[in-house]
Structure formats: structure tokens, C-alpha cells
Motif scaffolding. Structure first.
Motif, PDB file in Angstrom:
ATOM      1  N   GLY A  60       0.813  -1.201   0.000  1.00 10.99           N
ATOM      2  CA  GLY A  60       0.000   0.000   0.000  1.00 10.99           C
ATOM      3  C   GLY A  60       0.848   1.253   0.000  1.00 10.99           C
ATOM      4  N   PHE A  61       0.211   2.391   0.209  1.00 10.56           N
ATOM      5  CA  PHE A  61       0.853   3.694   0.092  1.00 10.56           C
ATOM      6  C   PHE A  61       1.645   3.996   1.364  1.00 10.56           C
ATOM      7  CE2 PHE A  61       0.336   8.501  -0.390  1.00 10.56           C
ATOM      8  CZ  PHE A  61       1.314   8.583  -1.364  1.00 10.56           C
ATOM      9  N   PRO A 110       8.669 -12.248  -9.638  1.00  6.87           N
ATOM     10  CA  PRO A 110       8.762 -10.827  -9.281  1.00  6.87           C
ATOM     11  C   PRO A 110       7.737  -9.980 -10.024  1.00  6.87           C
ATOM     12  CG  PRO A 110      10.537 -11.426 -10.777  1.00  6.87           C
ATOM     13  CD  PRO A 110       9.855 -12.711 -10.390  1.00  6.87           C
ATOM     14  N   LYS A 111       7.339  -8.902  -9.377  1.00  7.97           N
ATOM     15  CA  LYS A 111       6.398  -7.951  -9.967  1.00  7.97           C
ATOM     16  C   LYS A 111       7.088  -6.600 -10.127  1.00  7.97           C
ATOM     17  CE  LYS A 111       2.091  -9.975  -8.210  1.00  7.97           C
ATOM     18  NZ  LYS A 111       2.679 -11.298  -7.989  1.00  7.97           N
ATOM     19  N   VAL A 112       6.897  -6.011 -11.308  1.00  7.16           N
ATOM     20  CA  VAL A 112       7.428  -4.673 -11.565  1.00  7.16           C
ATOM     21  C   VAL A 112       6.286  -3.803 -12.081  1.00  7.16           C
ATOM     22  CG1 VAL A 112       9.774  -5.490 -12.039  1.00  7.16           C
ATOM     23  CG2 VAL A 112       8.139  -5.268 -13.924  1.00  7.16           C
ATOM     24  N   TYR A 113       6.527  -2.493 -12.076  1.00  7.37           N
ATOM     25  CA  TYR A 113       5.468  -1.546 -12.422  1.00  7.37           C
ATOM     26  C   TYR A 113       5.965  -0.585 -13.487  1.00  7.37           C
ATOM     27  CZ  TYR A 113       3.532  -3.532  -8.213  1.00  7.37           C
ATOM     28  OH  TYR A 113       3.054  -4.430  -7.290  1.00  7.37           O
ATOM     29  N   LEU A 114       5.090  -0.334 -14.478  1.00  9.17           N
ATOM     30  CA  LEU A 114       5.418   0.555 -15.584  1.00  9.17           C
ATOM     31  C   LEU A 114       4.404   1.697 -15.616  1.00  9.17           C
ATOM     32  CD1 LEU A 114       6.682  -2.280 -16.358  1.00  9.17           C
ATOM     33  CD2 LEU A 114       6.384  -1.602 -18.736  1.00  9.17           C
ATOM     34  N   VAL A 138       5.107  -3.691   3.848  1.00  9.64           N
ATOM     35  CA  VAL A 138       5.634  -3.742   5.208  1.00  9.64           C
ATOM     36  C   VAL A 138       6.570  -4.942   5.320  1.00  9.64           C
ATOM     37  CG1 VAL A 138       5.052  -4.016   7.655  1.00  9.64           C
ATOM     38  CG2 VAL A 138       3.601  -2.607   6.178  1.00  9.64           C
ATOM     39  N   SER A 139       6.121  -6.080   4.811  1.00 10.40           N
ATOM     40  CA  SER A 139       6.928  -7.312   4.773  1.00 10.40           C
ATOM     41  C   SER A 139       6.973  -7.791   3.330  1.00 10.40           C
ATOM     42  CB  SER A 139       6.319  -8.387   5.680  1.00 10.40           C
ATOM     43  OG  SER A 139       6.200  -7.930   7.012  1.00 10.40           O
ATOM     44  N   PRO A 140       8.011  -7.424   2.557  1.00  7.83           N
ATOM     45  CA  PRO A 140       8.083  -7.794   1.136  1.00  7.83           C
ATOM     46  C   PRO A 140       7.971  -9.289   0.916  1.00  7.83           C
ATOM     47  CG  PRO A 140       9.761  -6.177   1.688  1.00  7.83           C
ATOM     48  CD  PRO A 140       9.158  -6.619   2.993  1.00  7.83           C
ATOM     49  N   GLN A 141       7.275  -9.677  -0.160  1.00  9.27           N
ATOM     50  CA  GLN A 141       7.142 -11.075  -0.518  1.00  9.27           C
ATOM     51  C   GLN A 141       8.478 -11.650  -0.986  1.00  9.27           C
ATOM     52  OE1 GLN A 141       3.954 -11.032  -3.458  1.00  9.27           O
ATOM     53  NE2 GLN A 141       2.574 -11.991  -1.996  1.00  9.27           N
TER      54      GLN A 141
END
Length: 347
Positions: free
Chosen positions: A74-75, A310-314, A302-305
Motif C-alpha cells: 500500500g501507500f 517478481p512484480k514490476v510496475y510501468l 511492510v513485509s516484502p514477498q
């Protein structure tokens, strides 16, 4: 702004309403009703200088509440505001339908912050049934829902889903919107719609209220009243819809079933799950070496997977269509040899 300054320059030699000028709040209440179904009076609206200001104020309005649920991921700035003001956070996982309502119901939360119309960062949209479920939870627990509708104007597929506030019959939703995404962050202007029971409490915090420039507020009021805002939103929605398609198409051509694209029905970014044994950090480094900037938004967790692809954002809001095509080709070159095929589905 020239029109506003030419109307009565002498009136700007004094302080304005700390909750925001009444005129802009009046036109905002009309716009929100038409565009997002938000039902409110001008007295319920607080115009602020960005989300940090609004959350600084909100933490005082919610004094007495101990546990606040937040989305995972989240933010991050919102989490920090709550933590610094003494609230205990409950991280609730996000799935394809948004915040996990089952986890929320098991939590001790007395308030929840979420981005239901375009979850940040996954891009998920909370369906209508889940919104009704969430409102029932708030009614039963006498809890508040903080709805951050940061880019609700930009939805590209299907019918618009009404805001949570528009479905709220018992005054449980605090609605937050902004001009930053749809217009410009340079304006530093946002707004918060409080349930009917909170404006009275706001009066006790009068000394903390500090609205943006009166000139900017009145210029935005005139911009909306004269129809320019509505035309601007239509132009930008069409432009972003076109850009959105121009990004999705080359990604599908160059990567095929090596990736999954999600969170692409709204907003200004997409989530891409990459089938690879490499980490998100390596994907970002290889992309940067080819001159392409993408994100893994690890700070949103808060606790990265640590498991799964992996997930990335464009993002595509501020990029030309030509640059998007070039960028996707460069990304394909950067990740060459790292990608795995999707397993075949049984017949």
C-alpha cells in the motif's frame, strides 16, 4: 488566475477560510456528485495542500482510535503518518478483489485506509459486492473507512464503479481526492469529504487548519464553473486510454506469455508479473542499463514477498507513444535469456 486577480484584488489582502473558500467547496460538492456519486455539503469538505496535510489533520480527527488497517502492499507515506501519530497499524493483504475483507474482519481495526478504485500499487479494483461488504463491516464495528480516490477519473474498461462514499448510508466513509493526478501536482491542492459527525469535531482543531492559496482556490473554482475542468478530464481520459493501449500492445508482442499484465483497467500505471528466476532488483538493474526506468515499489510493502515471480510496475502518464515502443524493445533486450515460458494449460 488573471480573471480572479482582476475581479477584486483588494479582497486578497486578508486571510481566507482555513477550511477552504466556500465557493470552491460548493463547486467541488457539485462536481463530486456528478463524477463520483459523492453526496456531501460544502460544510463537509476540507480543501488541503496535499495528502500529507490532510492526513496530519485526519490523525487528530480520529484521536481515540487505536488500530488502523492498511493495505499490504500500500501507500507508504500514509502508514508513516499513522505510525508517527501513535496509531497501531494492521497490515491486511491485498488480492485481485482488493483488500482481504476476511482478514480485516479478524483484525482489531477501528478504521481502515484503502484505495478501492485503483489499488496502489497492484491496480486492482474492488467490485461492488465487496464494497457493500466493507460498508457492513464499518457499520457493525462503528468504524471509519478512509477512501483515497487518487485517480478515480481514469477508468478504461467497463462501467465506472461508484465510490464507497456514494454507497455509504451511515456516515462511515471519509473520502479523499486530489487535483495532482488529473491536473498537476504543482498546484498542491486536494480535498477531503468528512462524514456528517466530523465537521463539528473539526472546529476544535481550527488552529491547525491551513488551506492553500485563496487565489489558486478561486481560480480552480472558476475553471470548474466555466466547464474547462470537465473538458480537461475528457481529453486526458482519452489520451491516457490511447497511451494505455499503446503500452499493452508492444508488451504482448515482445513478451507474450513470459509476463502477466494486471491492474490495467484504470489509472496511470500497470503491474507486470515476470516469469523468471531473477529477482526484481536484477530486472530493474538490467532495464536501467538499457536506459529504461521501471519500478518494483518494494517500499509499498511492510513485509516484502519472498516467493513467487517478481512484480514490476510501468508508468505511462508522462511518456510519448514513440518512447513507449522504444522502451519496450529495450526492455525485451535487457531481459533476454532471463524469461521462462508459461506452463501449458491442460485440454
Amino acid at each position: 488566475m488573471n480573471d480572479v486577480l482582476g475581479t477584486d484584488a483588494g479582497s486578497f489582502c486578508k486571510y481566507g477560510d482555513p477550511q477552504g473558500e466556500y465557493g470552491p467547496r460548493l463547486v467541488l460538492s457539485d462536481y463530486l456528485r456528478k463524477a463520483r456519486g459523492v453526496v456531501c455539503s460544502p460544510e463537509q469538505i476540507v480543501i488541503g495542500a496535499g495528502i500529507s496535510y490532510s492526513f496530519g489533520l485526519l490523525t487528530k480527527l480520529l484521536a481515540g482510535i487505536r488500530h488502523v488497517a492498511v493495505e499490504e502492499p500500500g501507500f507508504a507515506p500514509v502508514r508513516k503518518h499513522f505510525t508517527l501519530n501513535g496509531f497501531e497499524l494492521v497490515s491486511v493483504p491485498v488480492h485481485e478483489k482488493g483488500l482481504s475483507l476476511e482478514e480485516l474482519e479478524r483484525s482489531p481495526a477501528q478504521a481502515v485506509y484503502l484505495t478501492p478504485s485503483h489499488q496502489f500499487p497492484t491496480g486492482g479494483v474492488m467490485p461492488y459486492a465487496e464494497r457493500e461488504h466493507l460498508l457492513r463491516w464499518a457499520d457493525e464495528r462503528n468504524a471509519y473507512i478512509i477512501e483515497d480516490d487518487y485517480d478515480g477519473e481514469f477508468r478504461y474498461f467497463g462501467k465506472p464503479i461508484p465510490s464507497l462514499q456514494s454507497l455509504d448510508r451511515n456516515g462511515r466513509v471519509i473520502y479523499i481526492g486530489t487535483f495532482s493526478k488529473a491536473f498537476t501536482p504543482a498546484l498542491r491542492m486536494n480535498y477531503m469529504v468528512l462524514p456528517a459527525d466530523l465537521p463539528d469535531r473539526l472546529q476544535s482543531l481550527h488552529h491547525l487548519l491551513m488551506s492553500p492559496s485563496r487565489i489558486d482556490q478561486l481560480a480552480m473554482q472558476r475553471f470548474i464553473e466555466e466547464g474547462h475542468w470537465y473538458r480537461h478530464i475528457r481529453r486526458m481520459r482519452n489520451a491516457y486510454r490511447k497511451k494505455h493501449g499503446r503500452l499493452i500492445e508492444p508488451l504482448q508482442v515482445h513478451f507474450g506469455n513470459h509476463i502477466d499484465i494486471t491492474g490495467h483497467s484504470a489509472g496511470l500505471h500497470i503491474q507486470v508479473t515476470v516469469r523468471t528466476r531473477s529477482s526484481a532488483e536484477e530486472l530493474l538493474e538490467r532495464a536501467a542499463a538499457e536506459g529504461v526506468r521501471i519500478y518494483d515499489l518494494r517500499h509499498t510493502w511492510v513485509s516484502p514477498q519472498r516467493s513467487g515471480y517478481p512484480k514490476v510496475y510501468l508508468g505511462f502518464g508522462g511518456i510519448t507513444e514513440a518512447d513507449m515502443e522504444t522502451g519496450v524493445r529495450s526492455l525485451s533486450k535487457a531481459w533476454s535469456g532471463l524469461l521462462e515460458e508459461a506452463p501449458e494449460r491442460p485440454l
